[in-house]
Enzyme design. Sequence first.
Site, PDB file in Angstrom:
ATOM      1  N   PHE A   1      90.609  58.694  61.025  1.00 31.98           N
ATOM      2  CA  PHE A   1      90.786  60.109  60.718  1.00 31.98           C
ATOM      3  C   PHE A   1      89.585  60.958  61.141  1.00 31.98           C
ATOM      4  CE2 PHE A   1      92.287  57.409  57.083  1.00 31.98           C
ATOM      5  CZ  PHE A   1      93.532  57.142  57.637  1.00 31.98           C
ATOM      6  N   CYS A   2      88.948  60.582  62.243  1.00 33.72           N
ATOM      7  CA  CYS A   2      87.752  61.288  62.733  1.00 33.72           C
ATOM      8  C   CYS A   2      86.707  61.412  61.637  1.00 33.72           C
ATOM      9  CB  CYS A   2      88.122  62.652  63.296  1.00 33.72           C
ATOM     10  SG  CYS A   2      89.105  62.547  64.807  1.00 33.72           S
ATOM     11  N   ALA A   3      86.563  60.337  60.871  1.00 36.70           N
ATOM     12  CA  ALA A   3      85.540  60.264  59.821  1.00 36.70           C
ATOM     13  C   ALA A   3      85.055  58.813  59.759  1.00 36.70           C
ATOM     14  CB  ALA A   3      86.115  60.705  58.480  1.00 36.70           C
TER      15      ALA A   3
ATOM     16  N   CYS B   1      91.450  59.215  67.444  1.00 32.00           N
ATOM     17  CA  CYS B   1      90.014  59.134  67.150  1.00 32.00           C
ATOM     18  C   CYS B   1      89.688  57.798  66.509  1.00 32.00           C
ATOM     19  CB  CYS B   1      89.637  60.291  66.235  1.00 32.00           C
ATOM     20  SG  CYS B   1      87.886  60.474  65.961  1.00 32.00           S
TER      21      CYS B   1
END
Length: 450
Positions: free
Chosen positions: A377-379, A416
Amino acid sequence: MSTLTIFSSVPARAAEATPVAPSRPIPAVLGADLEVPVKGGRLVGYANLDYAASAPCLEPVSAAVTAALPAYSSVHRGAGYASQLTTARYEQARHTVRAFVGARPDDAVIFTRNTTDATNLLARCLPAGTTTVVFDTEHHASLLPWPKSVRLAPPAFPGEAVRAADEALAGIDGPKLLVVTAASNVTGELWPIAALAHVAHRHGARILVDAAQLVPHRRLNLTALDLDYVAFSGHKLYAPFGAGALVGRRDWLAEGEPYLKGGGAVRFVGDDTEWHDDPEPRHEAGTPNVLGAIALAAACDALTATGWTALVREEERLIARLRSGLASIEGVRELSLWGDDHPRVGIVSFTVDGYSAREVAEVLSSEYGIGVRDGKFCAHPFVRHLLGEPERRSSAGESGANGGRSGRDHKHAGGCEDGTASAVRASIGIGSTQEHVDRLVEAVRDLVNR
């Protein structure tokens, strides 16, 4: 837990600062009747549980864009009627967005492409030598743009987040900026942004709040919370027309290098260039995304007119049903930073023993007509922390402001990603139904029992 506390994690004075509009029926989303093919060739109604990535378009948003198209023309440049009308609609959208987030009358509203664009714009405008303090729990949009940053470990509880920010800011000389999410895009958990703003200002720092996951779910009042800047995206706010916004104090923005250099950003061009000192035209060079701004404002108007009470009540009912259903399945683990009882918006990330996140997502789609997100989740740092994985470092070792800590992205169908273990994320919003939630729970149960 009171509705107010869950609403935006703000004190009562903040909620009282914005009058509550009379409730209207919850608007519909486009695509609510979409049917998708599943294994065996059947068509089933699509259960869209991927709102945290991009929300569907609200019908009033589509109507506003359709109404604007016949008179679409140049903005800020033409004397013709269509140009004047389009300019008026564009500037009215700016006023609507300002009111939606409860901004101060003199705050700038700069239209951007999305939250990532907004945070990068602010990063370009920081005073020389500014140090940014940011938690490893942030989305990459808030984690990566800063030229000089201090990274803080994921806090064990909200009070520790406040304490860690306090200590970090106290040890920094010169200009400083605290960057924090209002609602996690991984767990949905609400952050104590009012307390963090107080700590930042006590140390002479400013605060930027990533509100991308908050504003589709809860009312935000920038003035009452005493925030300096907020950033958010239209595509998460039921306005998928390519616009977002950065809202906040003018001085840094007025003094920063123009984000784009071109027509509209200048007062005079000759041997020397004189740039606008008004941050709105200064950072909106070229022809802006007029329809995106109109769409964003229409979404703000629609949510405000509906009234937050009905929206929050329905979301809380559905997310409680989803979480309790998943919790009843052996081998399913929900990811959480601060525990089951911490208030959150409609986001649940989880893992299923014996299956990769991609396998779960593919089965849900191909066999049950359910759309979810899988990945990090782009984290990346945050999800690795929640999954109990060791921190990765790039092969180049420590380098640059971020020390190479996020590794290198690998592109595949999940977007991502970084090639390590990941999770499944289900997220709800307007248009989500109890049948969607129940279908997901039963599909995961069926998968575990195979």
